[in-house]
Design an enzyme around this catalytic site. Structure first.
Site, PDB file in Angstrom:
ATOM      1  N   TYR A  33       0.829  -1.201   0.000  1.00  0.00           N
ATOM      2  CA  TYR A  33       0.000   0.000   0.000  1.00  0.00           C
ATOM      3  C   TYR A  33       0.860   1.247   0.000  1.00  0.00           C
ATOM      4  O   TYR A  33       2.079   1.179   0.211  1.00  0.00           O
ATOM      5  CB  TYR A  33      -0.977  -0.010   1.180  1.00  0.00           C
ATOM      6  CG  TYR A  33      -0.386   0.327   2.542  1.00  0.00           C
ATOM      7  CD1 TYR A  33       0.521  -0.513   3.158  1.00  0.00           C
ATOM      8  CD2 TYR A  33      -0.746   1.506   3.197  1.00  0.00           C
ATOM      9  CE1 TYR A  33       1.051  -0.202   4.396  1.00  0.00           C
ATOM     10  CE2 TYR A  33      -0.222   1.824   4.441  1.00  0.00           C
ATOM     11  CZ  TYR A  33       0.681   0.965   5.033  1.00  0.00           C
ATOM     12  OH  TYR A  33       1.212   1.288   6.258  1.00  0.00           O
ATOM     13  N   ARG A  52       8.233   4.275  -4.679  1.00  0.00           N
ATOM     14  CA  ARG A  52       8.279   3.234  -3.643  1.00  0.00           C
ATOM     15  C   ARG A  52       7.254   2.119  -3.941  1.00  0.00           C
ATOM     16  O   ARG A  52       7.535   0.944  -3.722  1.00  0.00           O
ATOM     17  CB  ARG A  52       8.024   3.825  -2.253  1.00  0.00           C
ATOM     18  CG  ARG A  52       8.182   2.757  -1.150  1.00  0.00           C
ATOM     19  CD  ARG A  52       8.144   3.341   0.230  1.00  0.00           C
ATOM     20  NE  ARG A  52       6.872   3.998   0.489  1.00  0.00           N
ATOM     21  CZ  ARG A  52       6.629   4.759   1.562  1.00  0.00           C
ATOM     22  NH1 ARG A  52       7.569   4.960   2.458  1.00  0.00           N
ATOM     23  NH2 ARG A  52       5.449   5.317   1.719  1.00  0.00           N
ATOM     24  N   ARG A 101      -7.517 -20.937  -2.054  1.00  0.00           N
ATOM     25  CA  ARG A 101      -6.436 -20.608  -1.123  1.00  0.00           C
ATOM     26  C   ARG A 101      -5.252 -21.535  -1.338  1.00  0.00           C
ATOM     27  O   ARG A 101      -5.421 -22.763  -1.366  1.00  0.00           O
ATOM     28  CB  ARG A 101      -6.937 -20.753   0.316  1.00  0.00           C
ATOM     29  CG  ARG A 101      -5.943 -20.332   1.376  1.00  0.00           C
ATOM     30  CD  ARG A 101      -6.498 -20.634   2.762  1.00  0.00           C
ATOM     31  NE  ARG A 101      -5.668 -20.058   3.822  1.00  0.00           N
ATOM     32  CZ  ARG A 101      -4.539 -20.586   4.277  1.00  0.00           C
ATOM     33  NH1 ARG A 101      -4.078 -21.710   3.760  1.00  0.00           N
ATOM     34  NH2 ARG A 101      -3.868 -19.991   5.239  1.00  0.00           N
ATOM     35  N   LYS A 150       6.485  -1.966   1.803  1.00  0.00           N
ATOM     36  CA  LYS A 150       5.323  -1.395   2.505  1.00  0.00           C
ATOM     37  C   LYS A 150       4.128  -2.330   2.338  1.00  0.00           C
ATOM     38  O   LYS A 150       3.233  -2.089   1.522  1.00  0.00           O
ATOM     39  CB  LYS A 150       5.032   0.015   1.974  1.00  0.00           C
ATOM     40  CG  LYS A 150       4.111   0.825   2.886  1.00  0.00           C
ATOM     41  CD  LYS A 150       4.135   2.285   2.497  1.00  0.00           C
ATOM     42  CE  LYS A 150       3.055   3.093   3.189  1.00  0.00           C
ATOM     43  NZ  LYS A 150       3.236   3.247   4.625  1.00  0.00           N
ATOM     44  N   GLU A 182      12.328   2.228  14.248  1.00  0.00           N
ATOM     45  CA  GLU A 182      11.441   3.314  13.793  1.00  0.00           C
ATOM     46  C   GLU A 182      10.192   3.315  14.662  1.00  0.00           C
ATOM     47  O   GLU A 182      10.074   2.507  15.590  1.00  0.00           O
ATOM     48  CB  GLU A 182      11.088   3.137  12.314  1.00  0.00           C
ATOM     49  CG  GLU A 182      10.443   1.798  11.998  1.00  0.00           C
ATOM     50  CD  GLU A 182      10.298   1.516  10.508  1.00  0.00           C
ATOM     51  OE1 GLU A 182      10.178   2.457   9.714  1.00  0.00           O
ATOM     52  OE2 GLU A 182      10.270   0.326  10.151  1.00  0.00           O
TER      53      GLU A 182
END
Ligand code: PLP
Length: 286
Positions: A33, A52, A101, A150, A182
């Site tokens: 995301y 990114r 799945r 991310k 972070e």
């Protein structure tokens, strides 16, 4: 007002949007995301987020379904349709729905699932917290080893936010092998004299888009930038501290684990950096 969301090419009322139960984002957190802020109806550092996004896709062997121009058009349409003056645009891309799945990535060409939604945040850049600063606690960093991507697997950061909430503070800083990595959803910094210290880029932290811009502006403002790890004790002995993210911009941190940083009040350096960042970014917004 019902939000308009974007799903795979369609702009829909949020109540009509559908994603399959077999979507790998839902079953495996197999998705990435980006969050781009909007100020005065314009996107902040949009190109940085696109670069990114593309890197996240490549690192996960996932197809980036759009060019930067196409992403920009979709973002702008979302801002317009939702009447966003100040706020955030969330963009999520998953490996899609293979129809069942399975741990293995689908071997057939499955189209990624693309979802965008907005959050309206009037006065996003005038947050009262920027005047008073955040208080943080330190917690162990128990995330996976590819924090540079991310991904949508945000459970441990969510747990960290809950630990902070329970402790009555604003956020948590992750610590690994004695050093701060972070914040739960931001990059962490300390200031000593004219020097800004923040952890160097690696797979251990997200390569913040705001981080890149702030470090560039700090260097231009003749501040020294030192990219190295620091400890919580060093933070306690710092003059000032702050975090950066696309939604909080540059946010002062005035306390860590109950100990005041510097005077325990917002200092001079961090508000200046925030001002420079916001000024420059508003000028370059698209
Ligand atoms: N680090 C983590 C773990 C984050 O989740 C985020 C933002 O969500 C950041 C850093 C800051 O990145 P950016 O400045 O690109 O928003």
């Amino acid at each position: 007002m019902t939000r308009t969301v974007y799903v795979n090419g369609d702009y829909l009322p949020e109540t009509e949007a559908r994603v399959s139960v077999f979507d790998r984002g839902f079953l495996m957190a197999d998705g990435i995301y980006e969050v781009t802020s909007v100020l005065d109806g314009k996107l902040i550092d949009f190109a940085g987020h696109c670069v990114r996004l593309d890197r996240s896709c490549r690192e996960l062997d996932m197809k980036n379904p759009h060019s930067q121009d196409e992403w920009l058009a979709i973002h702008r349409e979302m801002v317009a349709r939702n009447g966003i003056t100040d706020g955030l645009v969330y963009l999520q891309v998953t490996r899609g729905n293979p129809g069942d799945r399975d741990f293995a990535y689908p071997s057939v060409d499955v189209e990624p699932t693309v979802v965008l939604f907005t959050q309206s945040k009037p006065g996003l850049a005038d947050s009262p917290a920027a005047k008073t600063g955040w208080r943080v606690i330190s917690i162990p960093d128990e995330r996976w080893g590819r924090r540079d991507i991310k991904t949508v697997q945000l459970l441990y950061p969510s747990m960290g936010k809950m630990m902070a909430k329970k402790a009555g503070v604003d956020d948590a800083w992750f610590v690994e092998d004695g050093f701060v990595t972070e914040g739960t959803s931001n990059n962490a910094y300390i200031v000593k004299g004219n020097r800004i210290v923040t952890r160097a880029l690696s797979n251990n932290i997200l390569h913040g888009i705001t981080r890149a811009a702030v470090l560039r502006f700090a260097a231009e403002a003749q501040m020294e930038v030192e990219e190295r790890s620091f400890t919580i004790d060093e933070a306690k002995a710092a003059d000032e501290a702050f975090i950066t993210s696309a939604s909080a911009f540059v946010m002062p941190v005035i306390e860590v684990d109950g100990a005041a940083i510097g005077s325990g009040k917002v200092g001079n350096v961090v508000p200046r950096l925030r001002e420079i960042y916001l000024d420059e970014m508003r000028k370059a917004a698209v």
